[in-house]
Write an enzyme that holds these catalytic residues in place. Structure first.
Site, PDB file in Angstrom:
ATOM      1  N   HIS A 943       0.857  -1.186   0.000  1.00 48.46           N
ATOM      2  CA  HIS A 943       0.000   0.000   0.000  1.00 48.46           C
ATOM      3  C   HIS A 943       0.896   1.241   0.000  1.00 48.46           C
ATOM      4  O   HIS A 943       1.598   1.505   0.982  1.00 48.46           O
ATOM      5  CB  HIS A 943      -0.918   0.011   1.226  1.00 48.46           C
ATOM      6  CG  HIS A 943      -1.903  -1.115   1.228  1.00 48.46           C
ATOM      7  ND1 HIS A 943      -2.288  -1.771   2.374  1.00 48.46           N
ATOM      8  CD2 HIS A 943      -2.576  -1.698   0.209  1.00 48.46           C
ATOM      9  CE1 HIS A 943      -3.159  -2.715   2.062  1.00 48.46           C
ATOM     10  NE2 HIS A 943      -3.350  -2.689   0.749  1.00 48.46           N
ATOM     11  N   GLU A 946       1.311   3.807   2.945  1.00 45.32           N
ATOM     12  CA  GLU A 946       1.847   3.339   4.228  1.00 45.32           C
ATOM     13  C   GLU A 946       3.374   3.411   4.186  1.00 45.32           C
ATOM     14  O   GLU A 946       4.084   2.401   4.226  1.00 45.32           O
ATOM     15  CB  GLU A 946       1.334   1.922   4.506  1.00 45.32           C
ATOM     16  CG  GLU A 946      -0.176   1.887   4.674  1.00 45.32           C
ATOM     17  CD  GLU A 946      -0.771   0.480   4.639  1.00 45.32           C
ATOM     18  OE1 GLU A 946       0.003  -0.491   4.628  1.00 45.32           O
ATOM     19  OE2 GLU A 946      -2.005   0.378   4.608  1.00 45.32           O
ATOM     20  N   HIS A1040       3.221  -3.352   7.011  1.00 45.18           N
ATOM     21  CA  HIS A1040       2.151  -2.411   6.667  1.00 45.18           C
ATOM     22  C   HIS A1040       2.156  -1.222   7.625  1.00 45.18           C
ATOM     23  O   HIS A1040       2.873  -1.211   8.620  1.00 45.18           O
ATOM     24  CB  HIS A1040       0.779  -3.104   6.778  1.00 45.18           C
ATOM     25  CG  HIS A1040       0.437  -3.970   5.611  1.00 45.18           C
ATOM     26  ND1 HIS A1040      -0.539  -3.645   4.708  1.00 45.18           N
ATOM     27  CD2 HIS A1040       0.950  -5.154   5.206  1.00 45.18           C
ATOM     28  CE1 HIS A1040      -0.621  -4.592   3.795  1.00 45.18           C
ATOM     29  NE2 HIS A1040       0.279  -5.529   4.073  1.00 45.18           N
ATOM     30  N   GLU A1125       1.810  -4.371  11.461  1.00 45.71           N
ATOM     31  CA  GLU A1125       1.241  -3.031  11.283  1.00 45.71           C
ATOM     32  C   GLU A1125       1.964  -2.030  12.171  1.00 45.71           C
ATOM     33  O   GLU A1125       2.099  -2.249  13.374  1.00 45.71           O
ATOM     34  CB  GLU A1125      -0.250  -3.037  11.673  1.00 45.71           C
ATOM     35  CG  GLU A1125      -1.113  -4.008  10.889  1.00 45.71           C
ATOM     36  CD  GLU A1125      -1.653  -3.400   9.606  1.00 45.71           C
ATOM     37  OE1 GLU A1125      -1.302  -2.240   9.316  1.00 45.71           O
ATOM     38  OE2 GLU A1125      -2.418  -4.079   8.910  1.00 45.71           O
TER      39      GLU A1125
END
Length: 1247
Positions: A943, A946, A1040, A1125
């Site tokens: 992504h 990010e 991420h 994350e």
């Protein structure tokens, strides 16, 4: 101490007296009560007296096991005498006044409500009805109603509804009786069917007869009438009736009257009641129109501004704000289309999905807004929504998303493709077959040669600093270009011997070919800069020369003052002369580097404009008077960031940009990417939210409608005009630019002198995903506060509401030796705005709005150029530069190979790294140990928005290439396969989530298309190949970033934990599972300060079945398959609690991940049973916590506690009773609990 028992004439204690009287009353029930009316009156009067005077008597009647309530209700049902009925009603009133809800609950459970309605119907048939009886009946009903869930239905079925309405109509002047009647009507009206029925009976008009202008009399009556009216107006039918009757104007006039006269604010509840009526009427389109026509916006705006200084009036301000925002005419975004400003034609369009819909739209469709978005059918529904239906849906069905199919929950190794197809991927795993014959294994300090290295051999021996979050003091900054390093005679540095081949040297870089650079310095004068040819002095192309020239090259490279000057026409200096001037200075190292302004790529004409903007600041700050005296252009002296950033080289960066392919064909380099970023040594705490900031911003937005003459509404930047996005003006406006790698700003509109609305570009081949921004601002005034509003955000909440700030990079600060991104911005908040999202943009949903992220900032330097970004930018060219620099760190002990995995849709290469330790020798034992090391597979940046994932990856790579004993041990323990950027195209073009295909690549892992999703297709193929040869990775981790949570945490996959979260029944054999998947996050929680085990989840959801984490777990059979994350905001636990996260902490996280892998090796290698027991106790603790707290620990819940601040980021709500309960929730929306209801907006976008 015993209290004396109160004796009666019979010597019986008083508490037994009540029971005796109740017994007497019970015996009288039936015909006896009708015959002996007087006795019934006396008995009931005595019971009332006892209950009224003695608290114990009431307790005796209501005690468990007592039949007192049944006796009283039976007597009430049977008596026909008004006085006896009244006595019993007095008894009930006395009993139900104390004891709070429990006694009322008992009364309701015994059928009391029905008995009261029966009495009411009977009494209403008598003409005239007994006033006292009606008064007591309605007083009791008002107490009982809120506790009886079926009160409204019982009232309607019994006919009590009409009885109360008729009584109210007959007693409009009798305030004593009117009050309880209105209280009962208020309860009736909460039932929607009753509300419509009452409306038909004229109760709405009746209420308008009762509500009156300001008066000190009958205020409680007025309050109840307004409450009843507010409840009635929740019905759209009644709201229309009120509008048709012209009552909107009446309500506004009444509100104005009470606002002006209630100077001491004693009747705030009446004013709130009037606002609630207006709020409910404006839930329909007709009501909003009537409100606007009656000048409601101005009336509420003026009254609200007068209320602002009084904090106790917050409920009025919040409701007023809500009404005004709702009635604010829905605007369309100032765009020709919501599709991206950049167009990329796909090789073929998918058959289904959002991209297919996008391509199937007729060319003339207006996709920005559609008229139907504001229709009445959806009004009440959309205005009542908490925020975003998608969020609500996911919150309601939290458990529904959990995978319940046990067949899917048990990983099945399913390589999916025949091995013959996968055999081509063998070339990416040379290390598994390499025999190292002919390699020289003697230890050497020199690096293995690599043609793309920009470091000389002598630099490779320097120690690599493991990134930690401790602030580096200036004296600890590793200086790579010190005198000792540069002196070839010092020490025993040798040029690398050609006899030591590199495992697989990558192709050499293309030589630098700089023609003339055309740039616009002023609006009407072009200046040309002649760049020296690559052969005249040290440029990056020199790096492609043979390694034997290393010493000469190094001396050239030591002169980092490659000077590129801007010459005025008629006074042209050649670059060769400039280069010679620099060399003649003779100093081995200088602290400054001369660069041109602005930064442009060779041979490309750019569209940068001057006039107070970014292109003429250099002449003021870098070389004052240079143009006047020598006729030369602006030459900037800036610090050589290589002294501070050993892995950053501005010239190499520019070279890398030249090989990067963007859809808009960017011609500029952003200064922050050129200069680099040195993490600040000071802490950056989460910003405390200023009380009332959101409301004040919303009021400023409303002022645009109230005072339209103050609005400039001038477009100053527009990518939809590709020939000239920067619009010329007289210098009164800021200048914007986003035409550089990873830039994202589509349009800037100056709304007021110092306020700008900014519109972000959607992802290419998409019509949404507006979150990432990165743009340049120039032409600012020092000390002036500017407000910036990003007006087309889509998520329903943001960490900008919880202390996160935007990032700013000042070029003037960089020139002064502080090249860094810093957190900045005040008055930051995030809220729903009045820009309509078309149903096309909202996935078919109508009536949705965009959100505004607003921040204010001021600038410290004259003629500065500043950049703003959502998070620390990390471009594709930065990655290429870092990889090139990392190659130079390779020693003879490090096995490093860089392959090109594939080419992306946009023509960019996707790098694949292999890192491990070289075998000790080419003996069979050592080669065997080398080949049999377990694999670790890492990926990042699927992504593009990010960017924190890339900073974590940078920390991982630097640690792996380091010289510390830990790094060496790690390389000896594992073979690392790393894809550092899975979505280069998205990163380059400033997308937030998608690739050029317009799809989220992390939803394509189940069935990737080799043409549309090449990086996913080939990465999955690598893993499938490994599964086929029985070498599946020990750990797979995809890095991420998370926009809605704090800390760093992991998502993994567990059958057992998924089953626990769902209602499916499973046998113990179904739940057999190795707990090893918890080991790595557990280790990280112990060693990494930013990591939070509490935020981790190991539940498998249906909506995530196409993500890397789940597919690698399910199909490749990797038990330790994770998404890691990292927060974009900061931490709320551990060492960094209360701080915003920075690149130092992110890089530290990447390094700590490596350390955790080393610990994992030791734990698993020793067959350590204690750690398995620890994991078992952890998981059992988690399970018990889950069971006790809620039916699910669904990972998508909002992680912000609701009491922090009930933030009004919605303009719609319908719970009129919610008031702020404490100082912690000052900006209360009508629904103070809706933070709890909101699921994380990452619901579909987490992995």
């Amino acid at each position: 101490m015993n209290k004396p028992k109160m004796a009666t004439e019979k010597g019986v204690p008083s508490n037994s007296r009540v029971l005796m009287l109740l017994g007497q009353l019970e015996r009288m029930n039936g015909e006896a009560m009708m015959r002996d009316v007087e006795t019934a009156r006396q008995v009931t009067a005595k019971i009332f007296h006892l209950i009224q005077t003695q608290e114990k008597s009431g307790k005796e009647v209501m005690s468990k096991g007592s039949s007192g309530m049944e006796v009283i209700l039976a007597s009430l049902e049977n008596t026909r005498d008004v006085q006896t009925t009244l006595n019993i009603l007095y008894i009930l009133s006395e009993l139900l006044t104390v004891g709070r809800g429990r006694r009322v609950g008992v009364f309701v459970s015994k059928g009391g409500t029905g008995v009261l309605f029966q009495i009411l119907i009977t009494a209403s048939k008598e003409l005239p009805p007994s006033e006292e009886l009606m008064l007591q009946l309605h007083s009791l009903l008002a107490k009982v109603g809120p506790k009886d869930r079926k009160f409204g239905v019982k009232a309607r079925l019994s006919g009590a509804l009409n009885a109360t309405v008729n009584l109210t109509k007959q007693n409009l002047q009798n305030t004593k009786l009117l009050l309880p009647c209105l209280q009962v009507l208020r309860v009736y009206s909460t039932n929607s069917v009753n509300a419509i029925s009452l409306g038909k009976n004229g109760v709405v008009e009746l209420m308008f007869k009762i509500v009156a202008p300001y008066s000190k009399k009958n205020t409680s009556l007025l309050k109840v009438a307004l409450d009843a009216l507010g409840a009635l107006l929740k019905s759209k039918t009644n709201a229309r009736r009120a509008v048709d009757g012209g009552h909107v104007h009446v309500l506004l006039a009444l509100y104005q009257d009470w606002h002006q006269n209630d100077t001491r604010h004693r009747h705030m509840l009446i004013r709130k009641g009037l606002l609630v009526c207006l709020r409910n009427i404006t839930n329909i389109k007709l009501g909003r129109k009537a409100f606007i026509d009656a000048d409601g916006m101005r009336i509420l705006y003026n009254s609200s501004t007068e209320c602002l200084p009084v904090r106790t009036l917050d409920p009025l301000l919040n409701t007023s704000s809500l009404i005004m925002r709702k009635c604010f005419p829905k605007n369309r975004l100032p765009l020709p289309t919501i599709k991206s400003a950049f167009h990329y034609e796909l090789p073929h369009v998918p058959a289904v999905g959002p991209v297919a819909q996008l391509y199937s739209q007729p060319p003339g469709v207006d996709d920005v807004v559609d008229e139907s978005d504001d229709n009445e059918e959806t009004d009440a529904d959309t205005e009542n929504d908490t925020e975003n239906e998608e969020d609500e849906k996911d919150q309601r069905t939290a458990n529904d998303d959990i995978e319940t199919d046990l067949n899917k929950l048990h990983p099945k190794k399913n390589p999916g493709r025949p091995f013959e197809e996968l055999r081509v991927y063998e070339r990416f795993f040379l290390e598994l077959s390499e025999d190292f014959q002919g390699y020289n294994f003697e230890p050497s300090k020199s690096a293995s040669s690599t043609s793309s290295s920009s470091f000389s051999s002598t630099r490779s021996s320097r120690p690599i600093i493991v990134p930690t979050a401790q602030a580096l003091s200036p004296k600890h900054v590793p200086i790579t270009s010190s005198l000792e390093d540069r002196n070839p005679t010092k020490g025993d540095h040798k040029p690398p011997s050609p006899s030591v081949p590199a495992p697989a040297p990558p192709a050499p870089l293309t030589p630098l070919e700089l023609d003339t650079i055309h740039l616009t310095k002023d609006q009407d004068r072009k200046e040309e800069a002649h760049i020296p040819s690559p052969d005249t002095h040290a440029t990056l192309s020199s790096l492609t020369k043979a390694p034997s020239q290393a010493q000469m090259l190094e001396q050239d490279l030591a002169h980092v003052l490659e000077c590129v000057s801007l010459e005025a026409e008629g006074a042209l200096n050649t670059g060769e002369e400039v280069g010679r001037e620099v060399k003649q200075e003779g100093s081995p190292v200088n602290a400054t580097r001369h660069i041109q302004s602005p930064l442009l790529l060779g041979g490309i004409t750019t569209r940068r404009v001057g006039g107070g903007g970014g292109s003429n600041w250099g002449s003021d700050c870098g070389s004052e008077g240079a143009e006047d005296e020598a006729g030369e252009g602006a030459v900037l002296e800036v610090p050589d960031t290589a002294l501070l950033l050993p892995l950053h080289d501005p010239d190499l960066y520019v070279e890398m940009v030249k090989g990067t392919h963007s859809v808009p064909q960017y011609a500029e380099v952003a200064y922050p990417d050129y200069f680099g970023h040195v993490a600040p040594t000071f802490r950056e705490p989460l910003q405390e939210r200023v009380y009332g900031v959101q409301r004040s911003k919303i009021f400023q937005d409303i002022e645009r409608l109230i005072h339209p003459n103050d609005i400039v509404d001038k477009v100053v930047y527009d990518l939809d005009i590709p020939s000239c996005p920067v619009i010329e003006d007289s210098g009164e406006s800021l200048k914007f630019n986003s035409q550089f790698e990873s830039g994202n700003l589509r349009k800037a509109v100056q709304m007021r002198k110092y306020e700008y609305d900014l519109v972000l570009n959607s992802d290419i081949n998409s019509n949404h995903y507006h979150q990432w921004f990165y743009f340049e601002v120039s032409g600012m005034r020092v000390g002036t506060t500017y407000r910036f509003n990003i007006i087309n955000s889509e998520k329903s909440n943001s960490q900008f509401n919880y202390g996160m700030q935007v990032l700013m990079y000042s070029v003037q600060e960089a020139i002064s030796g502080r090249p860094r991104w810093v957190r900045t911005g005040t008055d930051i908040c995030y809220y729903k705005n009045h820009f309509a999202r078309s149903s096309i943009a909202a996935g078919g949903q109508k009536g949705k709005s965009y959100y505004t992220m607003t921040f204010s900032t001021s600038f410290s330097h004259k003629d500065d150029v500043c950049y703003f970004a959502y998070h620390y930018p990390y471009t594709y060219s930065t990655l290429k530069m870092h990889l090139s620099k990392l190659e130079a760190l390779r020693t003879s002990q490090i096995y490093l190979r860089q392959d090109v995995l594939c080419e992306t849709l946009g023509g960019n290469s996707c790098p694949l790294l292999t890192i491990t330790a070289m075998p000790e020798s080419n003996s069979n034992d050592h080669i065997c140990q080398f080949r049999n090391r377990p694999l670790i597979f890492l990926s990042a940046r699927v992504h593009p928005g990010e960017t924190n994932a890339s900073w974590v990856m940078k920390g991982t790579l630097e640690f792996l290439m380091g010289t510390s004993p830990l790094a060496a041990s790690l390389r000896e323990a594992y073979i690392f396969k790393i894809v550092p950027m899975l979505n280069p195209d998205g990163v380059i073009n400033g997308n937030h989530r998608c690739s050029l295909s317009g799809e989220d690549l992390n939803r394509q892992w189940q069935n990737p298309n080799p043409e549309l999703h090449p990086t996913i297709y080939h990465t999955k193929s690598l893993l499938q190949y490994l599964a086929h040869i029985q070498r599946a990775p020990l750990v797979f981790c995809d890095y991420h970033g998370h926009s809605r949570k704090k800390n760093v945490f992991m998502y993994g996959c567990s059958v057992k934990e998924t089953v626990w979260q769902s209602n499916i029944s499973a046998t113990s054999s179904d739940l057999q599972e190795d707990l090893g998947y918890r080991a790595l996050p557990k280790i990280l929680s112990q060693i990494a300060p930013a990591f939070s085990m509490a935020s981790c989840s190991f539940v498998v959801e249906r909506s995530k079945e196409s993500t890397a984490r789940v597919v690698v777990w399910r199909e490749i059979g990797v038990q330790r398959s994770y998404t890691m994350e990292s927060t974009l905001c900061g931490c709320d636990q551990g060492k960094y609690k209360g701080l915003q996260i920075g690149t130092r902490e992110l890089e530290e996280m990447g390094a700590q991940f490596c350390v955790a892998l080393l610990r994992l090796k030791r734990l698993t290698g020793n067959r350590n049973h204690q750690y398995l027991l620890d994991l078992e106790s952890d998981i059992i603790g988690t399970q018990s916590k889950v069971v006790s707290s809620s039916p699910t620990t669904y990972v998508m819940e909002e992680d912000e506690p609701s009491f922090l601040e009930a933030i009004d980021y919605s303009a719609e709500s319908n719970d009129e009773d919610a008031e702020p309960e404490n100082e912690l929730a000052p900006e209360v929306q009508e629904n103070p609990n809706h933070l709890d209801q909101l699921s994380d907006c990452e619901t579909n976008h987490r992995d």
